[in-house]
Each structure stands twice: as C-alpha cells, then as structure tokens.
Design a protein around this motif. Sequence first.
Motif, mmCIF file in Angstrom:
data_model
loop_
_atom_site.group_PDB
_atom_site.id
_atom_site.type_symbol
_atom_site.label_atom_id
_atom_site.label_comp_id
_atom_site.label_asym_id
_atom_site.label_seq_id
_atom_site.Cartn_x
_atom_site.Cartn_y
_atom_site.Cartn_z
ATOM 1 N N ASN A 195 23.346 29.448 17.181
ATOM 2 C CA ASN A 195 24.113 30.070 18.249
ATOM 3 C C ASN A 195 24.974 28.979 18.862
ATOM 4 O OD1 ASN A 195 24.992 31.114 20.778
ATOM 5 N ND2 ASN A 195 23.366 32.647 20.652
ATOM 6 N N ILE A 196 26.296 29.106 18.671
ATOM 7 C CA ILE A 196 27.190 28.044 19.120
ATOM 8 C C ILE A 196 28.339 28.674 19.898
ATOM 9 C CG2 ILE A 196 28.497 27.929 16.934
ATOM 10 C CD1 ILE A 196 28.242 24.788 17.312
ATOM 11 N N ASP A 197 28.552 28.179 21.108
ATOM 12 C CA ASP A 197 29.531 28.769 22.029
ATOM 13 C C ASP A 197 29.329 30.282 22.142
ATOM 14 O OD1 ASP A 197 30.650 26.376 22.730
ATOM 15 O OD2 ASP A 197 32.398 26.551 21.421
ATOM 16 N N GLY A 198 28.068 30.713 22.143
ATOM 17 C CA GLY A 198 27.759 32.127 22.340
ATOM 18 C C GLY A 198 27.920 32.980 21.098
ATOM 19 N N GLN A 199 28.306 32.377 19.965
ATOM 20 C CA GLN A 199 28.491 33.145 18.736
ATOM 21 C C GLN A 199 27.424 32.730 17.722
ATOM 22 O OE1 GLN A 199 32.367 32.497 16.964
ATOM 23 N NE2 GLN A 199 32.165 34.223 15.564
ATOM 24 N N VAL A 200 26.862 33.711 17.018
ATOM 25 C CA VAL A 200 25.878 33.393 15.980
ATOM 26 C C VAL A 200 26.630 33.120 14.677
ATOM 27 C CG1 VAL A 200 23.907 34.244 14.662
ATOM 28 C CG2 VAL A 200 24.099 34.768 17.100
ATOM 29 N N LEU A 201 26.446 31.930 14.112
ATOM 30 C CA LEU A 201 27.202 31.528 12.922
ATOM 31 C C LEU A 201 26.276 30.972 11.851
ATOM 32 C CD1 LEU A 201 30.215 29.604 14.563
ATOM 33 C CD2 LEU A 201 30.235 31.929 13.632
ATOM 34 N N LEU A 202 26.688 31.157 10.611
ATOM 35 C CA LEU A 202 26.039 30.472 9.493
ATOM 36 C C LEU A 202 26.531 29.029 9.499
ATOM 37 C CD1 LEU A 202 26.129 32.712 6.301
ATOM 38 C CD2 LEU A 202 24.171 31.590 7.349
ATOM 39 N N ASN A 203 25.608 28.109 9.442
ATOM 40 C CA ASN A 203 25.922 26.705 9.704
ATOM 41 C C ASN A 203 26.156 25.921 8.405
ATOM 42 O OD1 ASN A 203 26.064 24.152 10.760
ATOM 43 N ND2 ASN A 203 23.967 24.106 11.552
ATOM 44 N N GLY A 225 32.099 34.540 10.634
ATOM 45 C CA GLY A 225 30.694 34.208 10.895
ATOM 46 C C GLY A 225 30.218 32.909 10.280
ATOM 47 N N ILE A 226 31.162 32.025 9.934
ATOM 48 C CA ILE A 226 30.806 30.777 9.247
ATOM 49 C C ILE A 226 31.265 29.576 10.063
ATOM 50 C CG2 ILE A 226 31.202 29.369 7.172
ATOM 51 C CD1 ILE A 226 29.975 31.892 6.258
ATOM 52 N N LEU A 270 29.225 32.491 2.440
ATOM 53 C CA LEU A 270 30.237 31.441 2.612
ATOM 54 C C LEU A 270 31.359 31.608 1.593
ATOM 55 C CD1 LEU A 270 31.362 28.624 3.536
ATOM 56 C CD2 LEU A 270 29.767 27.603 1.900
ATOM 57 N N VAL A 271 30.989 31.840 0.346
ATOM 58 C CA VAL A 271 31.988 31.929 -0.729
ATOM 59 C C VAL A 271 32.899 33.138 -0.514
ATOM 60 C CG1 VAL A 271 32.281 32.249 -3.221
ATOM 61 C CG2 VAL A 271 30.554 30.652 -2.358
ATOM 62 N N ILE A 272 32.328 34.265 -0.086
ATOM 63 C CA ILE A 272 33.147 35.455 0.202
ATOM 64 C C ILE A 272 34.132 35.151 1.331
ATOM 65 C CG2 ILE A 272 33.042 37.807 1.167
ATOM 66 C CD1 ILE A 272 30.296 38.032 -0.394
ATOM 67 N N ALA A 273 33.651 34.457 2.370
ATOM 68 C CA ALA A 273 34.532 34.114 3.494
ATOM 69 C C ALA A 273 35.641 33.163 3.047
ATOM 70 C CB ALA A 273 33.712 33.500 4.622
ATOM 71 N N LEU A 274 35.312 32.209 2.180
ATOM 72 C CA LEU A 274 36.333 31.277 1.686
ATOM 73 C C LEU A 274 37.393 32.010 0.870
ATOM 74 C CD1 LEU A 274 34.091 28.236 0.678
ATOM 75 C CD2 LEU A 274 35.933 28.191 2.367
ATOM 76 N N ALA A 275 36.949 32.957 0.045
ATOM 77 C CA ALA A 275 37.902 33.758 -0.733
ATOM 78 C C ALA A 275 38.818 34.530 0.213
ATOM 79 C CB ALA A 275 37.150 34.705 -1.668
ATOM 80 N N THR A 314 28.998 24.114 22.268
ATOM 81 C CA THR A 314 27.656 24.103 22.828
ATOM 82 C C THR A 314 26.709 24.923 21.967
ATOM 83 O OG1 THR A 314 28.618 23.926 25.011
ATOM 84 C CG2 THR A 314 26.287 24.553 24.905
ATOM 85 N N LEU A 315 25.692 24.254 21.442
ATOM 86 C CA LEU A 315 24.692 24.906 20.611
ATOM 87 C C LEU A 315 23.478 25.240 21.476
ATOM 88 C CD1 LEU A 315 24.103 23.673 17.011
ATOM 89 C CD2 LEU A 315 22.212 24.631 18.285
ATOM 90 N N THR A 316 23.009 26.482 21.389
ATOM 91 C CA THR A 316 21.784 26.822 22.119
ATOM 92 C C THR A 316 20.696 27.157 21.102
ATOM 93 O OG1 THR A 316 22.637 29.064 22.322
ATOM 94 C CG2 THR A 316 22.867 27.658 24.242
ATOM 95 N N GLY A 317 19.444 26.971 21.493
ATOM 96 C CA GLY A 317 18.337 27.268 20.580
ATOM 97 C C GLY A 317 18.172 26.185 19.535
ATOM 98 N N LEU A 318 17.311 26.447 18.564
ATOM 99 C CA LEU A 318 17.000 25.450 17.546
ATOM 100 C C LEU A 318 18.159 25.300 16.564
ATOM 101 C CD1 LEU A 318 13.288 26.342 16.688
ATOM 102 C CD2 LEU A 318 14.108 24.321 17.903
ATOM 103 N N PRO A 319 18.343 24.086 16.027
ATOM 104 C CA PRO A 319 19.318 23.933 14.947
ATOM 105 C C PRO A 319 18.747 24.526 13.656
ATOM 106 C CG PRO A 319 18.181 21.857 15.310
ATOM 107 C CD PRO A 319 17.655 22.820 16.341
ATOM 108 N N GLY A 320 19.626 24.909 12.734
ATOM 109 C CA GLY A 320 19.171 25.480 11.466
ATOM 110 C C GLY A 320 20.340 26.031 10.694
#
Length: 392
Positions: free
Chosen positions: A37-45, A347-348, A379-384, A27-33
């Motif tokens: 905010n998805i399932d209550g967690q703020v994530l880089l999309n 956070g990704i 993103l790249v740091i998280a992938l590593a 469940t996404l709340t607020g504007l897409p971008g």
Amino acid sequence: MMNNPYDWIDRSLQTIHRAGWTRHTRTLTGLPGTVINIDGQVLLNFASNDYLGLASDDRLIQAAIQATEGYGTGSTGSRLITGHRQLHRDLEMAIATLKQTEDALVFSSGYAANIGTIAALVGKRDLILCDAYNHSSLRNGAIVSGATLLDYHHCDLVQLSQQLETHRKQFQRCLIITDSVFSMDGDLCPLAELFDVAAAFDCMVLVDEAHGTGVLGKNGAGGIEHCGCTGRPAVQMGTLSKAIGSLGGYIAGSAPLIDFLRHRAASWIYSTGLSPADTAAALAAVTVIQTEPDRRDRLWQNIVYLKQKLAQLPNLPLLPSDSAIICIAMPNVQTAMNFSQYLQSAGILALAIRPPTVPTSRIRLTLMATHTPAQIDQLVIALAGAVVNAPR
Ligand SMILES: *Cc1c(COP(=O)(O)O)cnc(C)c1O
C-alpha cells in the motif's frame, strides 16, 4: 540591502525541475512485500530491493523484537566505547562464514562501509580505478580518500589494463573498485578477469555485493562465488538492507584487513554501533540464506520466467542483465515517466530511473522470491498495455 545567502537554493531547485529531474517520496503503509500500500494505492511491487522477501519475514521480526526487549532500542555508543554487543560479533562471524572469509565488520550502512573503507585503504599517494557505472557510495568514498581517481568505461577491462600500464608505476597503492551487480542496470562485472588484471598490476580490489549477496552463487554468497572467485584476496563489501532485509553494511575479508579497519575506518570508529534490532534481524536473515536455498531458487525461477515473457513482447528492449534487476530501455525521460505512470494506473509499481542517476532513462524492475507467476503475468500484461497506450 541584505543578501540572502540561501537564495541560490531556490534557483538550483528551479533548474532541477526544468530538467525533469524532480524527485519525491512515496509513503508506504503496512508490511513491505510483493503487494504494498503506497500513497494510499494497493500496487504490485516490482521496485523493491527485498529480493528474498525477508523484510517482512516473521523470524526476522521476532528476532528484532527479542533483541529490542533484551538490549534496548539503541546501541548507545560507537563499537569501541559502549556500542558493542555479542550480537554484533555473532553477525560478523555469520557474514564471514557466508562469504568464506576470515572475518567481517558491520557498519551502520553500506554507504558508510564504502566511504570509511576506501578512505582507510588509500590516500594521496595512491590510485583508484573506478567503473563508470559504480554506485555513488564507491565514487564518494574514492573522492573522500584523496587518492587520484580514474574512471574506466563500464566493464572495459582492456581500458582498465591500459590505464594501469600507463599510470600504475607513479603511485604507491592501487585499488580497483566495482559493483558485482550494477545496481541500475543489473549486469555483472566479469570478476575472474578483473581479479587477474588486479593481480598482474599489484592492485587491491573492492567488490560491492549490495545486489549480489543472497541472490548470486550456489550458497548465496554473491557475485564472487558466482564467478568462481571464492577465496581470492579481495575487500568484499555489502549491505544488510537488500536481500538481508535489515539495515547496515559490512566488509568481509582477511583477518588483518578487518583488524586494520577497526583501527582506521573513521565511519566505523566514530559512528554508533548498529541497533540491536537491526543486528538481530540481519543475523536471522543470514541464517535463512544459508539454510533455505530454495528461496534463491524461486527468485531465479521468477527471473527466468519474466525474461521469457518479455522476450515475446515487441518494442521492449532489455538492457543486459544477469540478476534480479531487469531494465527496459526508454528513449527519453518523458517516455520513461509516462510508462511508469501507466503501469501505476494498471496497479504496478515500477520506477523510471532517469539522469543524473543513470546516463539514459529506463524502467527498472526488480524481482522477489515471493512473487507468484500470476503476479509476473500481470506485470507483463501491463507492460504490453504501456507499449500501446503510454504517450511517447
Ligand atoms: C544500496 C547500495 C549501497 C548502499 O547501501 P546502504 O546500506 O543502503 O547504505 C552501496 N552500494 C550499492 C551498489 C548499493 O546498491
């Protein structure tokens, strides 16, 4: 004793769960971008189809509000009854201008556009040749049409030619169907060569530009423009729901093709016209695509930047890609799920795409024009981190 005719559904679900194919909605709340905010967690999309970041653009929002206030929420009927507004025609002409075709027709979704168009163009006495990686809507359109359906290996034009050599003569019409950008891989169909094969065997071609429109080509017209095939006879299909940031689908092509579809495409004739809000938002987006090429430039800068960074990381094999869709190959379903989960804890948002949607599991990343270099670095740091820490 009564049999319950719905019992099989539970058994089917159990099979799906056992195979690791369980799916659920978020469940996404607020504007897409780029930050959501998805399932209550703020994530880089990194999982959106909103390639140009237009779905939250104020000009599209205002266009939708004004259209709703002026014309109401629903179009109240099919286009041939009471569902047609000047807005629909304006949007169709704008799409035709973008695609440099004579005309265009908008449907209630891309899925409906493919089903209705394929079933209108071919029937029992005809042949369809289908890339093995084509989108579900192309494949189901082919099935609905009743034509003989043959797959060719992904982008294998040699096999395509052989199949045409063997089978073409037994059929009346022939339609080749292909994505321009393959949606779960991100690679491109070699359209110029495909059009040559089609011409040699007297075949029509339907090109699905769902992930090409707004992304590829000097003017953002899509894969056909990118491959230098503007103006070649084709049935050009696309969606209003990806780079265009709204909802709906379209076919662009010659005036007779479009007029024929108005008479024969059941999913257009017997389905309600696009809502005023969706139509106006899409029209505003097409204008942005035509007047702001720098948005597309920024998207491509992001694509190049991410690929450069990923090339420096070991153990992250990329699938071939020439689009805003970049996939990392995963050895199996479980590793893909673990990777995606690790990224989420960092956070990704990046989704694992699994069978049966695709033959092999992968992490599918999509870029937007509105991502910043700092967000891509994150993103790249998280992938590593996932390479080291996600359970294999
Ligand atoms: C999304 C998609 C569609 C369907 O478009 P909708 O407007 O979402 O129904 C068709 N073809 C491809 C390749 C897609 O990715």
